[in-house]
Design a protein around this motif. Structure first.
Motif, PDB file in Angstrom:
ATOM      1  N   PHE A 522       7.355  36.517  69.600  1.00 19.56           N
ATOM      2  CA  PHE A 522       8.393  37.492  69.901  1.00 19.56           C
ATOM      3  C   PHE A 522       8.692  37.421  71.398  1.00 19.56           C
ATOM      4  O   PHE A 522       7.863  36.978  72.189  1.00 19.56           O
ATOM      5  N   LEU A 523       9.874  37.881  71.768  1.00 20.81           N
ATOM      6  CA  LEU A 523      10.307  37.835  73.157  1.00 20.81           C
ATOM      7  C   LEU A 523      10.204  39.193  73.828  1.00 20.81           C
ATOM      8  O   LEU A 523      10.331  40.236  73.168  1.00 20.81           O
ATOM      9  N   VAL A 524      10.037  39.171  75.133  1.00 23.68           N
ATOM     10  CA  VAL A 524      10.230  40.377  75.919  1.00 23.68           C
ATOM     11  C   VAL A 524      11.692  40.810  75.724  1.00 23.68           C
ATOM     12  O   VAL A 524      12.595  39.984  75.792  1.00 23.68           O
ATOM     13  N   PRO A 525      11.966  42.083  75.419  1.00 24.69           N
ATOM     14  CA  PRO A 525      13.352  42.521  75.207  1.00 24.69           C
ATOM     15  C   PRO A 525      14.273  42.118  76.349  1.00 24.69           C
ATOM     16  O   PRO A 525      13.862  42.081  77.507  1.00 24.69           O
ATOM     17  N   GLU A 526      15.514  41.824  75.994  1.00 24.75           N
ATOM     18  CA  GLU A 526      16.580  41.383  76.899  1.00 24.75           C
ATOM     19  C   GLU A 526      16.456  39.914  77.278  1.00 24.75           C
ATOM     20  O   GLU A 526      17.203  39.412  78.116  1.00 24.75           O
ATOM     21  N   SER A 527      15.514  39.201  76.650  1.00 23.55           N
ATOM     22  CA  SER A 527      15.352  37.794  76.993  1.00 23.55           C
ATOM     23  C   SER A 527      16.443  36.924  76.391  1.00 23.55           C
ATOM     24  O   SER A 527      16.960  36.023  77.053  1.00 23.55           O
ATOM     25  N   CYS A 528      16.803  37.157  75.133  1.00 29.78           N
ATOM     26  CA  CYS A 528      17.759  36.253  74.493  1.00 29.78           C
ATOM     27  C   CYS A 528      18.432  36.918  73.312  1.00 29.78           C
ATOM     28  O   CYS A 528      17.767  37.596  72.512  1.00 29.78           O
ATOM     29  N   GLN A 529      19.729  36.738  73.211  1.00 35.87           N
ATOM     30  CA  GLN A 529      20.461  37.133  72.015  1.00 35.87           C
ATOM     31  C   GLN A 529      21.396  36.005  71.627  1.00 35.87           C
ATOM     32  O   GLN A 529      21.869  35.243  72.466  1.00 35.87           O
ATOM     33  N   LEU A 530      21.636  35.862  70.334  1.00 34.26           N
ATOM     34  CA  LEU A 530      22.480  34.780  69.834  1.00 34.26           C
ATOM     35  C   LEU A 530      23.914  34.921  70.309  1.00 34.26           C
ATOM     36  O   LEU A 530      24.444  36.032  70.399  1.00 34.26           O
ATOM     37  N   LEU A 531      24.540  33.791  70.578  1.00 33.51           N
ATOM     38  CA  LEU A 531      25.988  33.741  70.741  1.00 33.51           C
ATOM     39  C   LEU A 531      26.554  33.353  69.378  1.00 33.51           C
ATOM     40  O   LEU A 531      26.400  32.207  68.937  1.00 33.51           O
ATOM     41  N   LEU A 532      27.160  34.306  68.688  1.00 37.56           N
ATOM     42  CA  LEU A 532      27.625  34.059  67.326  1.00 37.56           C
ATOM     43  C   LEU A 532      28.747  33.032  67.327  1.00 37.56           C
ATOM     44  O   LEU A 532      29.716  33.129  68.073  1.00 37.56           O
ATOM     45  N   GLY A 533      28.625  32.050  66.452  1.00 38.28           N
ATOM     46  CA  GLY A 533      29.588  30.965  66.392  1.00 38.28           C
ATOM     47  C   GLY A 533      29.249  29.798  67.296  1.00 38.28           C
ATOM     48  O   GLY A 533      29.874  28.744  67.221  1.00 38.28           O
ATOM     49  N   ALA A 534      28.248  29.981  68.174  1.00 35.40           N
ATOM     50  CA  ALA A 534      27.802  28.905  69.061  1.00 35.40           C
ATOM     51  C   ALA A 534      26.844  27.985  68.304  1.00 35.40           C
ATOM     52  O   ALA A 534      26.325  28.334  67.243  1.00 35.40           O
ATOM     53  N   PRO A 535      26.557  26.802  68.861  1.00 33.91           N
ATOM     54  CA  PRO A 535      25.879  25.785  68.053  1.00 33.91           C
ATOM     55  C   PRO A 535      24.359  25.822  68.071  1.00 33.91           C
ATOM     56  O   PRO A 535      23.734  26.250  69.039  1.00 33.91           O
ATOM     57  N   LEU A 536      23.782  25.340  66.974  1.00 32.90           N
ATOM     58  CA  LEU A 536      22.418  24.827  66.938  1.00 32.90           C
ATOM     59  C   LEU A 536      22.561  23.336  67.191  1.00 32.90           C
ATOM     60  O   LEU A 536      23.297  22.657  66.471  1.00 32.90           O
ATOM     61  N   ARG A 537      21.871  22.813  68.169  1.00 36.00           N
ATOM     62  CA  ARG A 537      22.201  21.470  68.622  1.00 36.00           C
ATOM     63  C   ARG A 537      20.956  20.688  69.034  1.00 36.00           C
ATOM     64  O   ARG A 537      19.895  21.255  69.245  1.00 36.00           O
ATOM     65  N   ARG A 538      21.172  19.397  69.158  1.00 35.18           N
ATOM     66  CA  ARG A 538      20.086  18.522  69.603  1.00 35.18           C
ATOM     67  C   ARG A 538      20.682  17.216  70.114  1.00 35.18           C
ATOM     68  O   ARG A 538      21.632  16.686  69.524  1.00 35.18           O
ATOM     69  N   ASN A 539      20.129  16.692  71.200  1.00 37.19           N
ATOM     70  CA  ASN A 539      20.506  15.359  71.660  1.00 37.19           C
ATOM     71  C   ASN A 539      19.892  14.320  70.730  1.00 37.19           C
ATOM     72  O   ASN A 539      18.683  14.355  70.454  1.00 37.19           O
ATOM     73  N   ILE A 540      20.727  13.405  70.252  1.00 30.91           N
ATOM     74  CA  ILE A 540      20.260  12.354  69.346  1.00 30.91           C
ATOM     75  C   ILE A 540      20.578  11.008  69.973  1.00 30.91           C
ATOM     76  O   ILE A 540      21.662  10.788  70.495  1.00 30.91           O
ATOM     77  N   TRP A 541      19.608  10.124  69.922  1.00 33.75           N
ATOM     78  CA  TRP A 541      19.704   8.807  70.546  1.00 33.75           C
ATOM     79  C   TRP A 541      20.430   7.870  69.597  1.00 33.75           C
ATOM     80  O   TRP A 541      19.917   7.495  68.552  1.00 33.75           O
ATOM     81  N   ARG A 542      21.662   7.485  69.961  1.00 28.05           N
ATOM     82  CA  ARG A 542      22.470   6.616  69.104  1.00 28.05           C
ATOM     83  C   ARG A 542      23.090   5.511  69.956  1.00 28.05           C
ATOM     84  O   ARG A 542      23.752   5.785  70.945  1.00 28.05           O
ATOM     85  N   TYR A 543      22.849   4.280  69.541  1.00 28.34           N
ATOM     86  CA  TYR A 543      23.398   3.121  70.242  1.00 28.34           C
ATOM     87  C   TYR A 543      23.070   3.124  71.736  1.00 28.34           C
ATOM     88  O   TYR A 543      23.912   2.845  72.576  1.00 28.34           O
ATOM     89  N   GLY A 544      21.851   3.502  72.054  1.00 35.62           N
ATOM     90  CA  GLY A 544      21.378   3.377  73.426  1.00 35.62           C
ATOM     91  C   GLY A 544      21.683   4.533  74.345  1.00 35.62           C
ATOM     92  O   GLY A 544      21.363   4.468  75.526  1.00 35.62           O
ATOM     93  N   LEU A 545      22.293   5.618  73.837  1.00 41.00           N
ATOM     94  CA  LEU A 545      22.593   6.777  74.665  1.00 41.00           C
ATOM     95  C   LEU A 545      22.335   8.050  73.867  1.00 41.00           C
ATOM     96  O   LEU A 545      22.274   8.025  72.636  1.00 41.00           O
ATOM     97  N   HIS A 546      22.218   9.171  74.603  1.00 42.90           N
ATOM     98  CA  HIS A 546      22.072  10.465  73.954  1.00 42.90           C
ATOM     99  C   HIS A 546      23.437  11.101  73.745  1.00 42.90           C
ATOM    100  O   HIS A 546      24.288  11.082  74.632  1.00 42.90           O
ATOM    101  N   PHE A 547      23.624  11.704  72.565  1.00 46.20           N
ATOM    102  CA  PHE A 547      24.830  12.462  72.269  1.00 46.20           C
ATOM    103  C   PHE A 547      24.413  13.793  71.656  1.00 46.20           C
ATOM    104  O   PHE A 547      23.560  13.833  70.766  1.00 46.20           O
ATOM    105  N   GLU A 548      25.008  14.856  72.143  1.00 48.77           N
ATOM    106  CA  GLU A 548      24.643  16.173  71.631  1.00 48.77           C
ATOM    107  C   GLU A 548      25.322  16.411  70.288  1.00 48.77           C
ATOM    108  O   GLU A 548      26.550  16.391  70.184  1.00 48.77           O
ATOM    109  N   HIS A 549      24.519  16.637  69.276  1.00 50.55           N
ATOM    110  CA  HIS A 549      25.014  16.886  67.923  1.00 50.55           C
ATOM    111  C   HIS A 549      24.800  18.349  67.567  1.00 50.55           C
ATOM    112  O   HIS A 549      23.790  18.951  67.939  1.00 50.55           O
TER     113      HIS A 549
END
Length: 905
Positions: A522-549
């Motif tokens: 659990f977090l200390v209150p006021e640490s983080c809240q979701l931005l609704l509609g914003a992404p769940l994301r990850r950098n993925i290594w494709r063809y020798g570079l990172h791209f955020e998916h």
């Protein structure tokens, strides 16, 4: 002619060879990148939404360094834990109660009052851990004014010590949980109490995890009228227990606590103090006093005694930050630990202060009421994906630029106030201009994720989320709100804990489209809240570079999924709908229906689905249309299923291939003896391009080498029509095999030109059909430094990793070039004027800034032959013109003219 059409459900058997379709294979850092990069292809028309890593390859990022550091190791876990004792005759101390240090000078019932407190000691009767122990006298006991020894109510007291404690990693105040809601399903109790009914106290501090017991269930064990409970349990009582573990006499006054995360540190928060229970160790819930209702009283008592107390002093953020330098790091950050030192890696922290540059804020028109926490994600130059509940009129991007929404596509099955099919695609008025610092997000279109760990997009206080390297007490707060990228893991059905308040919009429960995620602490209150509609994301290594998916969009949840699960809408589960909006001429797989016009016979003129003029021809002579049918694009058939309406430029030459033309088809085999080993470092070496031809004009005994061409047979050179006609007089000689225009290192051969052949439909005003041929006066003799290149003949796909001859950094070299979809390129060209990109043209993006290319310069692909690891060069295009502001080069597409070249041969 009247047209009579019938509908036929029909699947064309594709006879054309489709080479190397772009498949979007994930690459790990340890993958053999050369093999995958050498077989990457881009279709002429967009057919997948999992193509961002190709469309915007030039903006991909390399690997990032991982920081690490170290510090002394102390036992910080129980730094707030106090043993409360009674000094007996002879100086022996009975440690019979517990307490919690909550301020530098105060700790948290018996006819004889305790007189001593001990801190920083785990084993009370062993001096081996006493290095940092502090034992102080109690100078004042402050009982709650409503407490009575005869009752179980308001069982709380403060102990004022003789002096301030010396703050240290092993002795530091705990924080008080100040919220009426207690969201934690379980907490820890600690103490030196007895280990069972009738057992002696333990000298070693013990901890036990206890689950919260709802009041209705606890009332069954502690009834109204029981001793000390005339009114039964009250709202400020909290019940907790475990089937095996319990708190016992001697634990009284000790904390029921939970550690909350902030700054990569774990801060102990005291939720309640141990008060009383039934028979110890019998699996019955114990009763604890919640501290939150008593914080005003605690604050006032401290103020009475001269402490500097503010209204916010006991806010969770204030306490967590005040003592953050003394707290233990979260487990994930600790790489290794010995008795005296711990090695730390800050990159492993749950929380990161990283902004998603693709995330935009969505706003409603002025005067219109709408939620303020709406966000979306940029996925290309004019497209934002968001939740269906957030289809407002404007967006504001990360550059704080306002942009109008011109079209909103809501998922057709979305219903208001529902968490199902909650997805929308917004088209904006002004096209985004991308760079290495402002790039679109890639859509992860598969149903399964490449890794169960990813990053969430949220926001929270800056001071609670900065990684703590502090070694002394905080001097100032930083309450400004910043965007965050906390780490999270996918939660399966077995561990997806959806807060009850969201269930009303989930009438059928969670569906496959929902991605449940979170993190354990659990977090200390006021640490983080979701931005609704914003992404769940990850950098993925494709063809020798990172791209955020992006995997999904935040749908609902608390505290960014920490402690309790949050839920997002998966994009991959809505793939067909997204394709129908984003892809041109998209046809769903179950909509493969083609119309047959029985009045059109072979060689009749016809109109193709895109409006271009064509000819009814056998499908074997039109691989482009055969491919369109395979990928469910619109196809017009003639009299029967073997005849298709083929645009003129795509009709392959069906006549018998001459011996000279055969040289074009078996080029790879014919000249394999000259092919070098496949090495990426060679690809930008202009002295490794053995097919170069420079075209000259003889005048007054001098030869002016004005432009370049490429040797495609022993006696034929391909060049741009602009080059061959631009000076008014035809060229007279060529220099074959030179590294550059004045190079003689590789024994170039000057040959006279017998014939100049310009495409019959060349238009000098529009550069349409900008291609021509030079027939040499004599055939050259192929050598390892001078031989014909092969022609790329696939009309539907283009190799992705290309190299274009250009002047960069004031010297001729091959620069990395990447093909663009014709439609994408047309969007850029349209911004510069009315110029139209034809299907016979190819547009490429280049990496270098402001390259200069000569008309007719080659665009080549290195094919890797896996059998012997040799390299075959293919001519894919020749330069026609460029667009410097966008670093775009337009080439004549060689595959579109192979039939014409063969007819000339």
């Amino acid at each position: 002619m009247a047209q009579s059409s019938v509908v036929l459900l029909w699947k064309i058997i594709v006879l054309a060879l489709i080479v190397g379709r772009a498949c979007g294979v994930l690459l790990s850092i340890n993958s053999k990148l050369a093999e995958d990069m050498a077989t990457a292809f881009l279709p002429n028309e967009r057919e997948s939404i999992d193509d961002c890593h190709l469309r915007y390859y030039k903006f991909g990022q390399g690997p990032e360094p991982l920081p690490a550091f170290g510090r002394p190791a102390y036992l910080r876990e129980f730094a707030h834990m106090a043993a409360v004792g009674w000094t007996r005759d002879g100086g022996k101390v009975d440690w019979s109660c517990g307490g919690s240090l909550i301020w530098e000078n105060l700790s948290d019932d018996n006819a004889v009052e305790p007189d001593v407190v001990r801190l920083g000691d785990i084993n009370l009767y062993d001096d081996s851990d006493d290095e940092y122990a502090q034992q102080l006298k109690i100078v004042e006991i402050i009982r709650h004014p409503e407490h009575r020894f005869s009752s179980r109510y308001h069982d709380l007291a403060l102990l004022r010590l003789e002096r301030n404690v010396k703050l240290h990693d092993t002795v530091a105040p705990g924080c008080l949980w100040n919220d009426e809601e207690i969201p934690f399903p379980s907490m820890e109790a600690t103490g030196w109490g007895s280990t069972g009914f009738g057992q002696a106290n333990t000298p070693i501090l013990l901890k036990v995890s206890l689950s919260v017991v709802q009041k209705a269930a606890c009332d069954q064990h502690y009834r109204i009228g029981d001793r000390g409970l005339k009114q039964g349990l009250q709202d400020y009582h909290l019940c907790a227990g475990d089937i095996k573990m319990d708190t016992c006499p001697g634990d009284s006054g000790g904390p029921l606590q939970i550690k909350l995360l902030s700054n990569a540190k774990m801060t102990p928060f005291i939720v309640a103090v141990t008060s009383f229970g039934s028979i110890c160790g019998q699996s019955l819930p114990g009763v604890y006093m919640k501290v939150s209702p008593y914080i005003p009283w605690i604050r006032s008592e401290l103020a009475k005694r001269g402490e500097q107390i503010q209204e916010w002093s006991f806010k969770p953020y204030a306490c967590a930050l005040r003592y953050v330098h003394l707290r233990e790091y979260e487990d994930d950050v600790v790489q290794s630990k010995s008795e005296s030192f711990e090695s730390l890696d800050s990159s492993k922290a749950h929380m990161n202060i990283i902004s998603s540059v693709q995330t935009v804020k969505i706003q409603w028109p002025p005067g219109t009421k709408g939620p303020d926490d709406c966000y979306g994600v940029i996925i290309d130059e004019d497209t934002v994906v968001t939740l269906a509940q957030m289809t407002a009129s404007h967006i504001i991007d990360s550059n704080n630029t306002r942009n109008s929404v011109v079209k909103a596509h809501r998922h057709p099955q979305y219903r208001p106030n529902s968490y199902y099919n909650n997805l929308a695609i917004l088209k904006v008025k002004d096209r985004f201009r991308f760079s290495s610092r402002f790039v679109p997000a890639c859509i992860w279109s598969n149903r399964t994720l490449p890794d169960p760990r990813f990053y969430v997009t949220g926001q929270g206080r800056l001071d609670l989320n900065q990684f703590s390297y502090a070694t002394e007490m905080l001097k100032e707060y930083k309450p400004q709100i910043v965007q965050l990228s906390p780490r999270a893991d996918i939660h399966l059905q077995s561990n997806c804990s959806v807060p009850a308040e969201y269930l009303s919009r989930l009438g059928n429960g969670l569906a496959p489209e929902h991605l449940c995620f979170g993190s354990k602490p659990f977090l200390v209150p006021e640490s983080c809240q979701l931005l609704l509609g914003a992404p769940l994301r990850r950098n993925i290594w494709r063809y020798g570079l990172h791209f955020e998916h992006i995997y999904a969009l935040n749908l609902f949840g608390k505290d960014c999924g920490f402690g309790r699960s949050a839920v997002a809408t998966r994009l991959g589960l809505h793939l067909e709908w997204m394709k129908s909006v984003l892809l041109p001429n998209y046809k769903a797989s179950d909509d493969a229906v083609h119309f047959i016009n029985s009045d059109l016979h072979e060689r009749d003129r016809c109109t193709a689905p895109d409006g271009s003029d064509g000819l009814c021809t056998n499908i074997q002579r039109c691989p482009k249309v055969a491919y369109d049918a395979q990928v469910n694009r619109n196809v017009r058939l003639c009299k029967d299923g073997s005849l298709v309406c083929c645009p003129y430029e795509y009709i392959s030459n069906g006549t018998r291939v001459s011996a000279a033309a055969a040289e074009l088809d078996d080029c790879e085999t014919r000249y394999r003896m000259f092919h070098e080993q496949f090495e990426y470092w060679q690809m930008n070496r202009i002295d490794r391009y053995y097919h170069s031809v420079f075209i000259g004009w003889e005048q007054n005994g001098q030869t002016e080498w004005e432009c370049s061409g490429t040797l495609i047979t022993r006696s034929l050179v391909v060049a741009s029509a602009y080059c061959l006609t631009g000076s008014g007089a035809p060229p007279t000689v060529v220099n074959v095999g030179a590294g550059n225009m004045n190079d003689t290192w590789y024994n170039p051969k000057v040959v006279r030109i017998r014939e100049v052949i310009v495409h019959p439909n060349y238009d000098s005003a529009t550069l349409l059909h900008d291609i021509g041929l030079l027939r040499l006066d004599g055939a050259i003799v192929p050598t390892a430094r001078k031989y014909p290149i092969c022609l790329w003949q696939n009309e539907t796909h283009t190799p992705f990793f290309l190299y274009s001859m250009a002047i960069a950094n004031d010297e001729a070299q091959f620069i990395s070039s990447y093909p663009k979809y014709n439609r994408d390129c047309q969007e850029y060209l349209g911004e510069q004027g009315p110029r139209q990109l034809r299907s016979t043209e190819l547009c490429t993006d280049v990496m270098e800034y402001d390259p200069r290319a000569l008309s007719g310069d080659p665009l080549i692909w290195y094919k890797r032959n896996t059998a012997d690891n040799s390299s075959t060069q293919y001519l894919v295009g020749i330069v026609s013109y460029g667009r410097s502001p966008d670093q775009l080069i337009v080439h004549t597409r060689i595959a579109s003219y192979v039939a014409w070249i063969k007819s000339v041969v």
